[in-house]
Scaffold this active site. Structure first.
Site, PDB file in Angstrom:
ATOM      1  N   GLN A  19      15.817  13.892 -46.063  1.00 30.57           N
ATOM      2  CA  GLN A  19      15.607  15.076 -45.222  1.00 30.57           C
ATOM      3  C   GLN A  19      16.049  16.347 -45.942  1.00 30.57           C
ATOM      4  O   GLN A  19      15.264  17.279 -46.138  1.00 30.57           O
ATOM      5  CB  GLN A  19      16.388  14.928 -43.915  1.00 30.57           C
TER       6      GLN A  19
ATOM      7  N   ALA B  34      23.249   9.664 -51.041  1.00 25.76           N
ATOM      8  CA  ALA B  34      24.387   8.875 -50.566  1.00 25.76           C
ATOM      9  C   ALA B  34      23.882   7.839 -49.585  1.00 25.76           C
ATOM     10  O   ALA B  34      22.774   7.944 -49.064  1.00 25.76           O
ATOM     11  CB  ALA B  34      25.425   9.772 -49.885  1.00 25.76           C
TER      12      ALA B  34
ATOM     13  N   SER C 262      24.268   7.345 -46.189  1.00 29.09           N
ATOM     14  CA  SER C 262      24.755   8.336 -45.228  1.00 29.09           C
ATOM     15  C   SER C 262      24.703   7.901 -43.773  1.00 29.09           C
ATOM     16  O   SER C 262      25.048   8.679 -42.889  1.00 29.09           O
ATOM     17  CB  SER C 262      23.954   9.636 -45.383  1.00 29.09           C
TER      18      SER C 262
ATOM     19  N   THR D 136      30.636  16.354 -45.550  1.00 24.91           N
ATOM     20  CA  THR D 136      30.196  16.084 -44.185  1.00 24.91           C
ATOM     21  C   THR D 136      31.331  16.289 -43.193  1.00 24.91           C
ATOM     22  O   THR D 136      32.515  16.122 -43.541  1.00 24.91           O
ATOM     23  CB  THR D 136      29.694  14.634 -44.062  1.00 24.91           C
TER      24      THR D 136
ATOM     25  N   GLU E 113      32.049  14.304 -41.003  1.00 23.16           N
ATOM     26  CA  GLU E 113      32.681  13.005 -40.791  1.00 23.16           C
ATOM     27  C   GLU E 113      33.977  12.873 -41.590  1.00 23.16           C
ATOM     28  O   GLU E 113      34.772  11.969 -41.337  1.00 23.16           O
ATOM     29  CB  GLU E 113      31.719  11.877 -41.170  1.00 23.16           C
TER      30      GLU E 113
ATOM     31  N   TYR F 249      32.008   5.669 -44.684  1.00 22.73           N
ATOM     32  CA  TYR F 249      31.215   6.819 -45.096  1.00 22.73           C
ATOM     33  C   TYR F 249      32.096   8.064 -45.187  1.00 22.73           C
ATOM     34  O   TYR F 249      32.081   8.781 -46.198  1.00 22.73           O
ATOM     35  CB  TYR F 249      30.069   7.046 -44.118  1.00 22.73           C
TER      36      TYR F 249
ATOM     37  N   LYS G 196      33.226  10.230 -48.618  1.00 22.44           N
ATOM     38  CA  LYS G 196      32.932  11.649 -48.788  1.00 22.44           C
ATOM     39  C   LYS G 196      34.199  12.457 -49.069  1.00 22.44           C
ATOM     40  O   LYS G 196      34.165  13.451 -49.810  1.00 22.44           O
ATOM     41  CB  LYS G 196      32.206  12.186 -47.558  1.00 22.44           C
TER      42      LYS G 196
ATOM     43  N   ARG H  88      14.308  13.712 -40.061  1.00 23.34           N
ATOM     44  CA  ARG H  88      15.488  12.864 -39.969  1.00 23.34           C
ATOM     45  C   ARG H  88      15.064  11.402 -39.912  1.00 23.34           C
ATOM     46  O   ARG H  88      14.025  11.064 -39.338  1.00 23.34           O
ATOM     47  CB  ARG H  88      16.271  13.219 -38.711  1.00 23.34           C
TER      48      ARG H  88
END
Length: 325
Positions: free
Chosen positions: A12, A84, A86, A127, A129, A151, A155, A186
Site C-alpha cells: 500500500q 516488513a 506488518s 509504527t 504499535e 511486530y 519495529k 490496504r
C-alpha cells in the site's frame, strides 16, 4: 535526477510513495521478491499502472548479499525502507519470522547503505504499535515504548538501529512513527479493509455477516496517500529527525464499522459479530498520535478526514463487485 529505492514497493505505502516520487521527477527503483517478477498480475496489482516507469530488482530482506547487490547497482540518493511483516495478528502466530524479517532486514539495509552509499538518506517505517500499552494519550516522540506484539517489538528494534547508525556513523536516518493509515489498497487481512470488503459482499448478497475482534479498540486512522508525503518531507530536511505522523483523532473499530455499513445503506448491528477468537493475546486499547512537531517542522498535515477515508474504501470495494452506492 534523484534516484530513490523503495523496499516494499508493491505494498500500500510503497505504491503511493512510488506515485509521489515519480510526480516529483525521481528515478524510482523498487525491491521485490523474485516470485513477484514471475507473477506480476497477482503480486503487483497496486503498481501495475506504474510498471513501465519503475525499475524493479529482485531481492529478499532475509538475504544480506541480495540487498547489498541492489544498493550497489542502484546507488540511491534516498532509500525508503517500508518492507516488513506488518500484520500484527500474524506476528503472534509466527514471532520468529516476524523478528527475523523485520529486524535483520532493517539491519541489512542500514549496513549496506553505510558501506556502499553513506550519503544516501534513509527513511525507516516505524509504527504506533511501538507504543503498545500506552502510559499517556496522545502519544508523541517522547512517549515511552511498550510494544505488545512481536511486530511492535521488531519495529522498536528497527527504530533503535536507525538511531544508532545516525549517531554512530553520521548517517541521515529518519524514522516516521506512523499511526494507522489505510486506503482502498490496504490488504484484505487488515481490519479496516476486512470491514469495507465485507460491506461490499453483504450489499451484493454474497455474505451475511462479518466476525471481528475487539470492537472497542481505538485507533488513529489516516489515509496512506497523505502519510507518504510525510515520509518524503522527512528526507528533505537539513538534519535527520524522527516524527510522529497522525491525525490526532481516535475512532473505535465499532465506529469504523458503523460508518462503513451506513455508507452502503445498512445497519452494522445486523451483520457485525464480535468473536473472541480474533482478540489479541495482548490487546492495545487506544492509539492516538500528536503530530505537532511534524506539522510545524515539515509543514505537513493530513488532508483526508476519517469519514472520507471510510467512504472511499467502501465505494472502491463496492465498485469492484459492480455495485454503485
Amino acid at each position: 535526477m534523484k534516484k530513490a529505492l523503495i523496499t516494499g514497493i508493491t505494498g500500500q505505502d510503497g505504491s503511493y510513495l512510488a506515485e509521489l516520487l515519480l510526480e516529483k521527477g525521481y528515478e524510482v527503483h523498487g525491491i521485490v521478491r523474485r516470485v513477484a517478477l514471475e507473477d506480476p498480475i497477482s503480486r503487483m496489482g497496486r503498481i501495475r499502472h506504474l510498471l513501465g516507469r519503475l525499475r524493479l530488482h529482485p531481492a529478499s530482506l532475509e538475504s544480506f548479499p541480495s540487498i547489498f547487490r541492489v544498493i550497489k547497482n542502484v546507488a540511491p540518493d534516498e532509500c525508503y525502507h517500508l518492507a516488513a511483516q506488518s500484520f500484527v495478528s500474524y506476528s503472534f502466530e509466527d514471532e520468529f519470522s516476524t523478528m527475523n524479517t523485520n529486524v535483520n532486514g532493517t539491519h541489512y539495509v542500514l549496513a549496506a547503505v553505510k558501506e556502499l552509499r553513506p550519503e544516501c538518506r534513509i527513511y525507516f517505517a516505524g509504527t504506533s504499535e511501538m507504543f503498545g500499552k500506552v502510559e499517556e494519550t496522545p502519544q508523541d516522540e517522547r512517549t515511552r515504548f511498550h510494544p505488545r506484539s512481536a511486530y511492535g517489538i521488531s519495529k522498536v528494534a528497527g527504530y533503535e538501529l536507525a538511531r544508532n547508525y545516525r549517531e554512530a556513523y553520521g548517517m541521515f536516518a529518519a524514522t516516521g512513527i506512523l499511526f494507522n493509515h489505510e486506503s482502498p489498497r490496504r490488504g484484505l487481512e487488515f481490519v479496516t479493509r476486512k470491514i469495507t470488503s465485507a460491506v461490499a459482499r453483504i450489499r451484493a448478497g454474497q455474505d451475511t455477516e462479518i466476525r471481528l475482534g475487539n470492537l472497542e479498540a481505538q485507533r488513529d486512522w489516516g489515509h496512506a496517500r497523505d502519510y507518504v508525503l510525510a515520509m518524503w518531507l522527512m528526507l528533505q530536511q537539513d538534519e535527520p529527525q524522527d516524527f510522529v505522523i497522525a491525525t490526532g483523532e481516535a475512532h473505535s473499530v465499532r465506529a469504523f464499522a458503523e460508518l462503513a455499513f451506513r455508507r452502503a445503506g445498512l445497519d452494522y448491528r445486523g451483520f457485525v459479530k464480535s468473536d473472541e477468537t480474533f482478540f489479541r493475546p495482548a490487546e492495545v486499547d487506544i492509539l492516538r498520535g500528536d503530530s505537532s512537531r511534524a506539522r510545524k517542522a515539515l509543514d505537513w498535515q493530513p488532508e483526508t478526514s476519517f469519514e472520507d477515508l471510510v467512504r472511499e474504501m467502501v465505494e472502491s470495494d463496492c465498485r469492484a463487485l459492480g455495485i454503485e452506492i
